[in-house]
Design a protein around this motif. Structure first.
Motif, PDB file in Angstrom:
ATOM      1  N   MET A  31      40.055  86.156  69.337  1.00  0.00           N
ATOM      2  CA  MET A  31      41.165  86.142  70.352  1.00  0.00           C
ATOM      3  C   MET A  31      42.340  87.527  69.943  1.00  0.00           C
ATOM      4  O   MET A  31      43.451  87.904  70.598  1.00  0.00           O
ATOM      5  CB  MET A  31      42.360  84.329  71.415  1.00  0.00           C
ATOM      6  CG  MET A  31      41.126  83.949  71.444  1.00  0.00           C
ATOM      7  SD  MET A  31      42.019  82.522  72.856  1.00  0.00           S
ATOM      8  CE  MET A  31      43.302  82.702  73.714  1.00  0.00           C
ATOM      9  N   THR A  32      42.679  85.909  68.984  1.00  0.00           N
ATOM     10  CA  THR A  32      44.047  87.303  67.770  1.00  0.00           C
ATOM     11  C   THR A  32      43.139  89.007  68.215  1.00  0.00           C
ATOM     12  O   THR A  32      43.995  89.934  68.424  1.00  0.00           O
ATOM     13  CB  THR A  32      43.956  87.244  66.550  1.00  0.00           C
ATOM     14  OG1 THR A  32      44.370  85.540  66.726  1.00  0.00           O
ATOM     15  CG2 THR A  32      45.245  87.911  65.835  1.00  0.00           C
TER      16      THR A  32
ATOM     17  N   SER B 215      41.157  90.130  69.929  1.00  0.00           N
ATOM     18  CA  SER B 215      41.065  90.957  70.993  1.00  0.00           C
ATOM     19  C   SER B 215      42.863  91.190  72.146  1.00  0.00           C
ATOM     20  O   SER B 215      43.208  92.128  72.872  1.00  0.00           O
ATOM     21  CB  SER B 215      40.247  90.226  72.680  1.00  0.00           C
ATOM     22  OG  SER B 215      40.817  90.168  73.929  1.00  0.00           O
ATOM     23  N   LEU B 216      43.802  90.049  71.906  1.00  0.00           N
ATOM     24  CA  LEU B 216      44.647  90.223  72.070  1.00  0.00           C
ATOM     25  C   LEU B 216      46.014  91.868  71.326  1.00  0.00           C
ATOM     26  O   LEU B 216      46.385  92.316  72.375  1.00  0.00           O
ATOM     27  CB  LEU B 216      45.533  89.076  71.420  1.00  0.00           C
ATOM     28  CG  LEU B 216      47.246  89.344  72.204  1.00  0.00           C
ATOM     29  CD1 LEU B 216      47.214  89.387  73.507  1.00  0.00           C
ATOM     30  CD2 LEU B 216      47.687  87.837  71.483  1.00  0.00           C
TER      31      LEU B 216
ATOM     32  N   THR C 120      36.480  92.476  68.114  1.00  0.00           N
ATOM     33  CA  THR C 120      36.100  91.053  68.385  1.00  0.00           C
ATOM     34  C   THR C 120      36.159  89.986  68.132  1.00  0.00           C
ATOM     35  O   THR C 120      36.361  88.885  67.218  1.00  0.00           O
ATOM     36  CB  THR C 120      36.496  91.575  70.312  1.00  0.00           C
ATOM     37  OG1 THR C 120      37.270  92.237  70.836  1.00  0.00           O
ATOM     38  CG2 THR C 120      35.987  89.819  70.824  1.00  0.00           C
TER      39      THR C 120
ATOM     40  N   LEU D  20      36.993  81.182  67.696  1.00  0.00           N
ATOM     41  CA  LEU D  20      37.987  81.095  68.444  1.00  0.00           C
ATOM     42  C   LEU D  20      39.614  82.253  68.342  1.00  0.00           C
ATOM     43  O   LEU D  20      40.229  83.005  69.045  1.00  0.00           O
ATOM     44  CB  LEU D  20      38.654  80.009  69.196  1.00  0.00           C
ATOM     45  CG  LEU D  20      39.224  80.163  70.364  1.00  0.00           C
ATOM     46  CD1 LEU D  20      38.409  81.045  71.604  1.00  0.00           C
ATOM     47  CD2 LEU D  20      39.454  78.928  71.216  1.00  0.00           C
TER      48      LEU D  20
END
Length: 378
Positions: free
Chosen positions: A20-21, A23-24, A356, A16
């Motif tokens: 998320m990293t 994608s961010l 991602t 996760l």
């Protein structure tokens, strides 16, 4: 069982965090579009990387386009390519054929291009032009002799005609003298002459009579008019006068004959002789009907090749004058970042998803490694 759950949780948390990293990080390339502030201080990493470097990106793209993509050498190679040249020739021939076959009048085409040409304008310009030219021609030659103006060939041809005219003149005079009217005229002249001679004249008149003198004078005059001496004398007189007339400056005849209005008259006649209104109302097809094959098959390809060669030769200076890098820079600067994000994400959406997923996979592996280390230590 608890150990297995712990391992799964650490893998899930790592995946996760990794997903998320990444994608961010992808989103931070573009967002936020504008800087954010908290307590009057800009929040770090705002705006996104591309909005923050928008001006630099525009400048670098401008340099890249002119230095590596849109170069004079590349365009010159394209212009020199035979297939490209043939495509341009085919297109130009098609457009030329369409235009030359148009039923639109010349006046309508002029109006389309907002060229202020009409029958009145053309006639006015033509009249003014011809009038000025004729006036200038006459002014420049005013002090020259008539012989200089007409040339030696016309001079000698006219002189020969003048010689022939002497015979005609003498014949006409002889015809008049030999007629009853001529005879009567001779009698009147003799009578007037004798009346002015006093007693001697009256005596001769009473002795012979006017009619008798006329009968004697008429044949003598006729014989003289038909003699070689008379012909030679009159021809010489006419030749002498012809030489005098031809050696006089043109200005002498201009003043005597009142030729000041010649430029205006000549220009008016020229304007009348040219059917300007017919030309303007005639269609483009009618104007070019006889030369269409030559224009389309010969002239258009020659023009295309010549324009291409001229453009290729001057291309470096043209591109330098256009400042293409500056044009690209301004266009990129004015390009909305939101739209740029849509384009980039639309093109690389699948690749960004894979990045991602890769982040999630690496995060999961890191979580698994961490769980293994905890188990070994514990």
């Amino acid at each position: 069982m608890n150990t297995f759950i712990m391992i799964l949780m650490m893998i899930a948390i790592g995946a996760l965090i990794g997903g998320m990293t990444n994608s961010l990080a992808i989103r931070m390339l573009f967002r936020p579009f504008k800087p954010k502030y908290f307590l009057n201080k800009r929040i770090p990493f705002t705006p996104g990387l591309i909005p923050k470097r928008h001006d630099e990106l525009a400048e670098q793209l401008g340099k890249m386009v002119t230095d590596h993509l849109l170069t004079p050498e590349g365009i010159q190679r394209k212009l020199a390519d035979e297939s490209f040249q043939q495509q341009v020739v085919d297109y130009a021939q098609k457009e030329a054929s369409t235009f030359l076959s148009s039923e639109r009048s010349l006046q309508q085409v002029m109006d389309d291009f907002q060229i202020p040409v009409s029958q009145q304008v053309i006639e006015s310009k033509l009249k003014g032009f011809t009038e000025d030219k004729v006036a200038a021609y006459m002014k420049d030659r005013r002090e020259k002799s008539v012989r200089e103006l007409i040339g030696d060939q016309a001079f000698y041809k006219g002189k020969a005609q003048v010689g022939k005219a002497s015979e005609y003149i003498l014949n006409q005079i002889d015809s008049f003298i030999s007629s009853e009217e001529g005879k009567a005229k001779i009698g009147v002249i003799i009578e007037d002459y004798l009346e002015g001679q006093g007693f001697l004249g009256n005596m001769i008149s009473s002795f012979m009579g006017n009619q008798g003198l006329a009968d004697k004078v008429q044949p003598a005059v006729s014989d003289f008019l038909n003699s070689e001496d008379a012909h030679y004398w009159l021809k010489e007189v006419l030749h002498t006068e012809w030489d005098k007339w031809m050696e006089r400056p043109f200005s002498v005849y201009e003043e005597k004959l009142g030729l000041d209005g010649i430029p205006e008259k000549v220009s008016e006649e020229i304007v009348k002789a040219i059917p300007t209104n017919v030309w303007l109302e005639r269609s483009i097809r009618e104007h070019t009907e006889n030369v269409q094959p030559y224009i389309i098959q010969t002239l258009v390809p020659q023009l295309v090749h010549k324009v291409g060669d001229a453009l290729s030769t001057r291309l470096p200076s043209i591109m330098e004058t256009l400042h293409l890098s500056e044009v690209v820079r301004k266009e990129v600067e004015s390009f909305p970042v939101e739209r740029l994000e849509e384009i980039v994400l639309g093109i690389s959406k699948r690749e960004f998803k894979m990045i991602t997923y890769l982040g999630a996979l690496l995060g999961g592996l890191i979580g698994l490694i961490q769980a293994g280390i905890i188990l070994l230590i514990g």
